[in-house]
Design a protein around this motif. Structure first.
Motif, mmCIF file in Angstrom:
data_model
loop_
_atom_site.group_PDB
_atom_site.id
_atom_site.type_symbol
_atom_site.label_atom_id
_atom_site.label_comp_id
_atom_site.label_asym_id
_atom_site.label_seq_id
_atom_site.Cartn_x
_atom_site.Cartn_y
_atom_site.Cartn_z
ATOM 1 N N ASP A 131 -1.807 -12.348 1.234
ATOM 2 C CA ASP A 131 -0.481 -13.015 1.264
ATOM 3 C C ASP A 131 -0.108 -13.596 2.650
ATOM 4 N N VAL A 187 1.384 7.391 4.269
ATOM 5 C CA VAL A 187 2.760 7.411 3.382
ATOM 6 C C VAL A 187 2.961 5.926 2.675
ATOM 7 N N ASN A 188 3.712 5.893 1.889
ATOM 8 C CA ASN A 188 4.000 4.615 1.006
ATOM 9 C C ASN A 188 4.198 3.569 2.027
ATOM 10 N N GLY A 189 3.284 2.273 1.793
ATOM 11 C CA GLY A 189 3.807 1.041 2.313
ATOM 12 C C GLY A 189 3.387 0.820 3.614
ATOM 13 N N LYS A 191 -2.003 0.631 4.122
ATOM 14 C CA LYS A 191 -3.414 1.078 3.820
ATOM 15 C C LYS A 191 -4.188 0.112 2.988
ATOM 16 N N THR A 192 -3.592 -0.585 1.894
ATOM 17 C CA THR A 192 -4.600 -1.430 1.230
ATOM 18 C C THR A 192 -4.857 -2.624 1.916
ATOM 19 N N THR A 193 -3.939 -3.062 2.590
ATOM 20 C CA THR A 193 -4.043 -4.280 3.535
ATOM 21 C C THR A 193 -5.048 -4.062 4.695
ATOM 22 N N LYS A 214 -8.736 -5.728 5.754
ATOM 23 C CA LYS A 214 -9.110 -6.187 7.089
ATOM 24 C C LYS A 214 -10.297 -5.477 7.388
ATOM 25 N N ASP A 252 -6.178 4.081 -4.998
ATOM 26 C CA ASP A 252 -4.598 4.103 -4.951
ATOM 27 C C ASP A 252 -4.264 3.643 -6.560
ATOM 28 N N ARG A 277 -0.424 2.586 -8.068
ATOM 29 C CA ARG A 277 0.105 1.190 -7.829
ATOM 30 C C ARG A 277 -0.984 0.038 -8.308
ATOM 31 N N GLY A 315 -0.165 5.772 -1.496
ATOM 32 C CA GLY A 315 0.839 6.471 -0.278
ATOM 33 C C GLY A 315 1.469 7.747 -1.087
ATOM 34 N N LYS A 322 1.856 -2.903 11.796
ATOM 35 C CA LYS A 322 3.102 -3.505 12.093
ATOM 36 C C LYS A 322 3.683 -3.440 13.263
ATOM 37 N N ASP A 336 3.718 -5.797 15.171
ATOM 38 C CA ASP A 336 4.055 -6.978 15.655
ATOM 39 C C ASP A 336 5.746 -7.320 15.112
ATOM 40 N N ILE A 352 -1.496 -5.918 14.384
ATOM 41 C CA ILE A 352 -0.515 -6.658 14.993
ATOM 42 C C ILE A 352 -0.088 -7.994 14.267
ATOM 43 N N GLY A 353 -0.549 -7.963 12.988
ATOM 44 C CA GLY A 353 -0.063 -9.098 12.055
ATOM 45 C C GLY A 353 -0.612 -9.070 10.917
ATOM 46 N N GLU A 354 -0.502 -9.797 9.972
ATOM 47 C CA GLU A 354 -1.096 -9.856 8.647
ATOM 48 C C GLU A 354 -2.605 -10.376 8.373
HETATM 49 N N1 LIG Z 1 3.574 -7.605 10.030
HETATM 50 C C1 LIG Z 1 2.492 -6.817 9.557
HETATM 51 N N2 LIG Z 1 2.625 -6.466 8.258
HETATM 52 C C2 LIG Z 1 1.707 -5.632 8.007
HETATM 53 C C3 LIG Z 1 0.612 -5.067 8.789
HETATM 54 N N3 LIG Z 1 -0.146 -4.482 8.050
HETATM 55 C C4 LIG Z 1 0.298 -4.323 6.628
HETATM 56 N N4 LIG Z 1 1.292 -5.128 6.757
HETATM 57 C C5 LIG Z 1 2.207 -5.559 5.493
HETATM 58 O O1 LIG Z 1 2.574 -4.241 4.866
HETATM 59 C C6 LIG Z 1 3.180 -4.266 3.556
HETATM 60 C C7 LIG Z 1 2.610 -2.885 2.826
HETATM 61 O O2 LIG Z 1 1.173 -3.244 2.980
HETATM 62 P P1 LIG Z 1 0.105 -2.504 1.621
HETATM 63 O O3 LIG Z 1 -1.168 -2.751 2.277
HETATM 64 O O4 LIG Z 1 0.533 -2.871 0.375
HETATM 65 O O5 LIG Z 1 0.439 -0.931 2.032
HETATM 66 P P2 LIG Z 1 -0.048 0.516 1.399
HETATM 67 O O6 LIG Z 1 0.225 1.395 2.448
HETATM 68 O O7 LIG Z 1 -1.273 0.308 0.758
HETATM 69 O O8 LIG Z 1 1.134 0.967 0.009
HETATM 70 P P3 LIG Z 1 1.229 1.888 -1.003
HETATM 71 O O9 LIG Z 1 0.084 1.705 -1.746
HETATM 72 O O10 LIG Z 1 2.573 1.750 -1.551
HETATM 73 O O11 LIG Z 1 1.284 3.038 -0.245
HETATM 74 C C8 LIG Z 1 2.435 -5.726 3.087
HETATM 75 O O12 LIG Z 1 3.191 -6.525 2.823
HETATM 76 C C9 LIG Z 1 1.432 -5.955 4.373
HETATM 77 O O13 LIG Z 1 1.260 -7.427 4.467
HETATM 78 C C10 LIG Z 1 0.737 -5.516 10.264
HETATM 79 O O14 LIG Z 1 -0.172 -5.161 11.099
HETATM 80 N N5 LIG Z 1 1.883 -6.315 10.448
#
Ligand SMILES: Nc1nc2c(ncn2[C@@H]2O[C@H](COP(=O)(O)OP(=O)(O)OP(=O)(O)O)[C@@H](O)[C@H]2O)c(=O)[nH]1
Length: 414
Positions: free
Chosen positions: A100, A216-218, A221-223, A227, A245, A248, A300, A362, A364, A388-390
């Motif tokens: 995304d 923790v949630n969100g 981790k998955t992102t 990477k 996971d 979800r 999470g 995050k 950034d 520092i970004g997505e």
């Molecule tokens: N701006 C920014 N967004 C990020 C970064 N890393 C992750 N994100 C965003 O954070 C949001 C959550 O990321 P996920 O990878 O779904 O988080 P998760 O920890 O796997 O979530 P759960 O499975 O619910 O625990 C997504 O919209 C990512 O794009 C980052 O370094 N910078």
């Protein structure tokens, strides 16, 4: 579930409560517990005046040595179990677009990238404002710096150590002007982070090197796994992912879609499967295929949810059934916007599963940035990467100097 998996899971201690599926997207504010006195490194206080270093030389801000692995989290030494046939079971979900971030530009390489992305942080804003006013070298300046550090989430302990050191050096007339003081602060901040700026080293003899991600949630981790997977694949490392996971559906689908697109096998068992069973299957499969790196995702969970935290210990022990040395890295992903609550998160996760490395994401966004110093000073656990970004390129190997220079006014250069 294959019988070997069932047998191995039965050997693991008392069954754990099934986690509730509906987790809040963010954790409620939990006040950071006061650090136990023993966990605060004595050496992280300011250098004694008599040993004040020459102008601009950094003070030795040694962080706490990484806390020992909790006994409960250590995998028992058992013989590996015979590998079951390799299979990738599809999640019963619609595939989702794993990228995304696709339309968002990556941060430029080098220090510029860090500075551009961290420009909006509370840290950068307050220091930018402070020094654009050409301040006088006096106690008011120290008070303003102190406020800026606290506001940016550096934490009271680390801030006091930094300020008291600067005060002593100012009183001994070490600084010609405010900029000299700021240069000393820069050196001290870098010195505080340098001991934890230890990149992840993949032990190629591990076969596979097992990387378990928790948080923790969100938090990302998955992102972050996406990477990291790209990074490892670009480095030519045979790789496999475990979609652990299991709460979800989108997380499983996200990894599967990425894996399909990039030719990386993903072991999954669908939503609500036993995460320890997924990890077990995946490690068996990775061993059978001679994979170099296995990255296991986990759902999470709030650090305050005891049952879910205990499940992490179970995943760890199940991995240890297949390979007593696994996991080789327990990577905790921490959201940089979390503030001081990150300290209690790390404390609880470390107690449950033995964290060996951190990714702070995050940075950034609206992150204040300062929590990185508090984490470094209190735990001394290596910070492997910073988000520092997505985009995949925005996961940077943590660089203490680039990070500090991105937070402080450009005039200091570095
Ligand atoms: N701006 C920014 N967004 C990020 C970064 N890393 C992750 N994100 C965003 O954070 C949001 C959550 O990321 P996920 O990878 O779904 O988080 P998760 O920890 O796997 O979530 P759960 O499975 O619910 O625990 C997504 O919209 C990512 O794009 C980052 O370094 N910078």
């Amino acid at each position: 579930m294959p019988p070997e998996v069932v047998a191995a899971l039965h050997e693991i201690e008392a069954p754990l409560a099934q986690p509730a599926k509906a987790e809040p997207a963010t954790q409620p504010p939990v006040p950071a517990q006061a650090a136990p006195a023993a966990s605060v490194p004595a050496a992280a206080t300011q250098a004694p005046a008599a040993q004040a270093p020459a102008a601009q030389a950094p003070v030795a801000f040694a962080p706490a040595p990484a806390p020992p692995m909790p006994a409960a989290a250590v995998a028992p030494a058992t013989q590996p179990i015979a590998a079951p046939p390799v299979q990738t079971i599809s999640a019963e979900t619609e595939p989702v677009e794993p990228t995304d971030y696709i339309d968002k530009p990556a941060a430029p390489a080098g220090k510029l990238g860090w500075r551009e992305r961290l420009r909006g942080s509370a840290f950068a804003r307050s220091f930018g404002g402070l020094f654009s006013r050409n301040p006088r070298l006096d106690d008011d300046l120290l008070d303003e710096i102190e406020t800026a550090l606290i506001t940016a989430d550096v934490g009271v302990g680390a801030t006091t150590a930094l300020i008291e050191n600067l005060r002593k050096r100012m009183k001994s007339r070490e600084f010609a002007d405010a900029n000299a003081l700021l240069a000393a602060l820069r050196a001290d901040l870098i010195a505080m982070l340098q001991p934890v700026a230890k990149p992840l080293v993949i032990d190629v003899n591990a076969k596979p090197f097992v990387l378990l991600t928790v948080g923790v949630n969100g938090v990302g981790k998955t992102t972050t796994i996406g990477k990291l997977a790209k990074r490892f694949r670009d480095e030519g490392r045979p790789l496999m992912l475990a979609a652990g996971d299991t709460f979800r559906a989108a997380a499983v689908a996200q990894l599967q879609a990425w894996g399909e697109r990039n030719g990386v096998p993903v072991i999954a068992q669908g939503q609500n499967a036993d995460a320890a069973s997924v990890a077990f299957d995946a490690l068996q499969a990775a061993k059978a295929r001679g994979t170099q790196v296995l990255i296991a995702d986990t759902a999470g969970r709030l650090h305050t949810q005891t049952g879910l935290m205990a499940e992490l210990g179970k995943i760890r022990r199940v991995l240890g059934k297949v390979d007593p040395t696994a996991p080789h890295e327990v990577l905790m992903v921490i959201d940089g916007t979390t503030g001081q609550n990150a300290l209690s998160q790390l404390r609880q996760f470390h107690a449950a599963v033995g964290v060996t490395g951190l990714v702070v994401t995050k940075l950034d966004g609206t992150a204040k940035g300062g929590v990185v110093f508090a984490l470094a000073r209190e735990f001394g656990i290596p910070i492997r990467f910073a988000g520092i970004g997505e985009r995949p390129e925005d996961l940077r190997v943590f660089d203490a100097e680039a990070f500090v220079d991105a937070l402080l006014p450009e005039a200091l250069g570095g």
